[in-house]
Design a protein around this motif. Structure first.
Motif, short mmCIF file in Angstrom:
data_model
loop_
_atom_site.label_atom_id
_atom_site.label_comp_id
_atom_site.label_asym_id
_atom_site.label_seq_id
_atom_site.Cartn_x
_atom_site.Cartn_y
_atom_site.Cartn_z
N PRO A 166 0.82 -1.10 0.10
CA PRO A 166 -0.05 -0.07 -0.08
C PRO A 166 0.89 1.40 -0.03
CG PRO A 166 -0.80 -1.76 1.67
CD PRO A 166 0.38 -2.04 1.18
N ALA A 167 0.49 2.32 -0.60
CA ALA A 167 1.04 3.47 -0.74
C ALA A 167 1.45 4.33 0.55
CB ALA A 167 0.18 4.63 -1.38
N ALA A 168 0.74 4.08 1.60
CA ALA A 168 0.71 4.59 3.01
C ALA A 168 2.13 3.78 3.67
CB ALA A 168 -0.40 4.35 3.79
N LEU A 169 2.14 2.51 3.37
CA LEU A 169 3.22 1.72 3.88
C LEU A 169 4.69 2.04 3.17
CD1 LEU A 169 4.32 -0.16 5.88
CD2 LEU A 169 3.35 -2.08 4.58
N LYS A 170 4.53 2.02 1.96
CA LYS A 170 5.72 2.66 1.19
C LYS A 170 6.25 3.95 1.83
CE LYS A 170 4.99 0.18 -3.27
NZ LYS A 170 4.91 0.69 -4.80
N SER A 171 5.28 4.84 1.92
CA SER A 171 5.70 6.20 2.26
C SER A 171 6.37 6.00 3.92
CB SER A 171 4.55 7.09 2.60
OG SER A 171 4.83 8.43 3.11
N GLN A 172 5.73 5.06 4.69
CA GLN A 172 6.25 4.85 6.02
C GLN A 172 7.62 4.40 5.94
OE1 GLN A 172 3.83 2.34 8.36
NE2 GLN A 172 5.46 2.53 10.23
N LEU A 173 7.87 3.42 5.10
CA LEU A 173 9.23 2.60 4.91
C LEU A 173 10.39 3.58 4.54
CD1 LEU A 173 7.90 -0.84 3.66
CD2 LEU A 173 8.94 -0.30 6.05
N LEU A 174 9.81 4.47 3.37
CA LEU A 174 10.76 5.39 2.91
C LEU A 174 11.25 6.29 4.06
CD1 LEU A 174 9.28 5.93 -0.52
CD2 LEU A 174 11.72 4.25 0.06
N THR A 175 10.43 6.71 4.66
CA THR A 175 10.78 7.69 5.85
C THR A 175 11.53 7.11 6.86
OG1 THR A 175 8.69 8.96 5.59
CG2 THR A 175 9.52 9.43 7.52
N LEU A 176 11.27 5.92 7.08
CA LEU A 176 12.00 5.35 8.06
C LEU A 176 13.25 5.06 7.83
CD1 LEU A 176 11.98 3.85 11.02
CD2 LEU A 176 11.27 1.48 9.44
N THR A 177 13.45 4.68 6.54
CA THR A 177 15.05 4.43 6.08
C THR A 177 15.79 5.55 6.06
OG1 THR A 177 14.05 2.59 4.50
CG2 THR A 177 16.30 3.62 4.36
N SER A 178 15.10 6.79 5.52
CA SER A 178 15.84 7.83 5.68
C SER A 178 16.12 8.49 7.29
CB SER A 178 15.09 9.10 5.03
OG SER A 178 15.62 10.36 5.08
N CYS A 203 16.70 6.47 9.65
CA CYS A 203 17.67 5.76 10.34
C CYS A 203 19.16 6.04 9.61
CB CYS A 203 17.56 4.25 9.89
SG CYS A 203 16.03 3.26 10.79
N ASN A 204 19.10 6.57 8.37
CA ASN A 204 20.29 7.12 7.97
C ASN A 204 20.84 8.33 8.45
OD1 ASN A 204 22.59 7.49 6.02
ND2 ASN A 204 21.24 8.34 4.57
N SER A 205 19.71 9.34 8.73
CA SER A 205 20.17 10.71 9.18
C SER A 205 20.22 10.97 10.43
CB SER A 205 19.43 11.56 8.25
OG SER A 205 18.07 11.36 8.79
N ARG A 206 19.68 9.80 11.49
CA ARG A 206 19.76 10.15 12.66
C ARG A 206 20.79 10.61 13.33
NH1 ARG A 206 20.10 5.60 16.46
NH2 ARG A 206 21.07 4.11 15.48
N VAL A 207 20.92 11.58 14.50
CA VAL A 207 21.92 12.09 15.31
C VAL A 207 21.97 11.37 16.54
CG1 VAL A 207 22.27 13.73 13.64
CG2 VAL A 207 20.88 13.94 15.84
N SER A 208 20.98 10.46 17.26
CA SER A 208 21.10 10.34 18.38
C SER A 208 20.32 8.75 18.50
CB SER A 208 20.08 11.01 19.34
OG SER A 208 18.87 11.04 18.77
#
Length: 308
Positions: free
Chosen positions: A289-301, A303-308
């Protein structure tokens, strides 16, 4: 132990369940709570294994119970034993409660059995990953990049990302093909998360992470950074410092300088970028589903950019 935190695992499960068409919020909440309890249990036990008395700048369970015992006049050795025993029991209780929540879900027996099978597999794999991590830290063999990545895949990816997504899919009645797609995506996100954590553990801002940038070096924690740095000739000059429990700030700077100048930091950053690109492609191609795709893309980003 349960206060604060990002609640990544329960939020992931709840969001995925809703996106996949799940409608019983009570079931999703209980399953999400079970994932958070599993996380707490593993963190508690991890601190015992590492003999840590602090977490995120505050005393953990071992530290608090040990401190109380010391104030009452016992020896440091006995106080630490009391703290570790308290943590082991607390972690065991969290595991039992997590299992109980899943076993009591108000769902069909077949689906409940599938949920429990996933939970059992997750606990087993996480334990294997932790066990492998301890083995590598003993440095009886030189850990390769493949060794480190295999350990990360088991220790972090399995319970932090795969389990919440697969449980959400099972509870929502998703197909086997959806579960397979989520598994492939989750394992890669888990590696991204842990590799970023390892980078922050050495080169992060302590005010943001709440964690010392020396502790991983003192512990002798085997990471992809270290596996790569060992290939540099300069590593021989600082090898004896790695894993020194009394490592000074000055010597930790020497170690980090060698690690960075070896190209390890650039290598790991490029590896993280590659894994992110893989996830982005898998998500875009997945029948989700589009909503889940958006969630997974946001989560991946994140995880990559987090500072804590």
């Amino acid at each position: 132990m349960a206060a604060g935190g990002k609640r990544i695992r329960p939020r992931l499960l709840m969001g995925a369940y809703e996106a996949l068409g799940g409608i019983d919020e009570r079931v999703a909440v209980d399953a999400a709570c079970a994932m958070e309890l599993l996380h707490i249990a593993l963190v508690i036990h991890d601190d015992v294994i590492d003999k840590d008395l602090m977490r995120r700048g505050e005393m953990n369970i071992s530290g608090r119970f040990a401190s109380e015992a010391m104030l009452r006049g016992t020896t440091r050795r006995d106080a630490n034993a009391w703290g570790e025993a308290s943590s082991l029991l607390a972690g065991d209780l969290m595991l039992t409660l997590a299992h109980s929540l899943l076993a009591r879900l108000d769902i069909h027996d077949e689906r409940r059995q599938a949920v429990l099978d996933v939970f059992d597999d997750t606990v087993f794999e996480s334990a294997a990953g932790e066990h492998y991590d301890v083995w590598l830290s003993m440095r009886l063999q030189q850990a390769t990049a493949q060794d480190v990545l295999a350990m990360v895949d088991q220790k972090t990816a399995a319970y932090s990302f795969q389990a919440p997504l697969i449980l959400a899919a099972i509870l929502a009645g998703s197909t086997t093909s959806v579960i397979d797609e989520l598994t492939a995506i989750a394992r890669r996100i888990g590696v991204i998360y842990q590799l970023r954590d390892d980078v922050l553990g050495l080169f992060g801002d302590e005010r943001e992470t709440g964690k010392s940038t020396i502790s991983d070096l003192r512990e002798g924690k085997e990471t992809l950074l270290i596996a790569y740095a060992r290939s540099d000739v300069a590593w021989a000059e600082v090898e004896s410092l790695f894993g020194d429990s009394a490592l000074s700030v000055a010597d930790s700077r020497r170690l980090k300088r060698v690690i960075e100048e070896s190209g390890a930091l650039v290598f790991v950053e490029s590896f993280i970028t590659e894994r992110c690109d893989e996830v982005y492609q898998l998500v875009q191609e997945a029948a989700l589903p589009a909503a889940l795709k958006s969630q997974l893309l946001t989560l991946t980003s994140a995880c990559n950019s987090r500072v804590s």
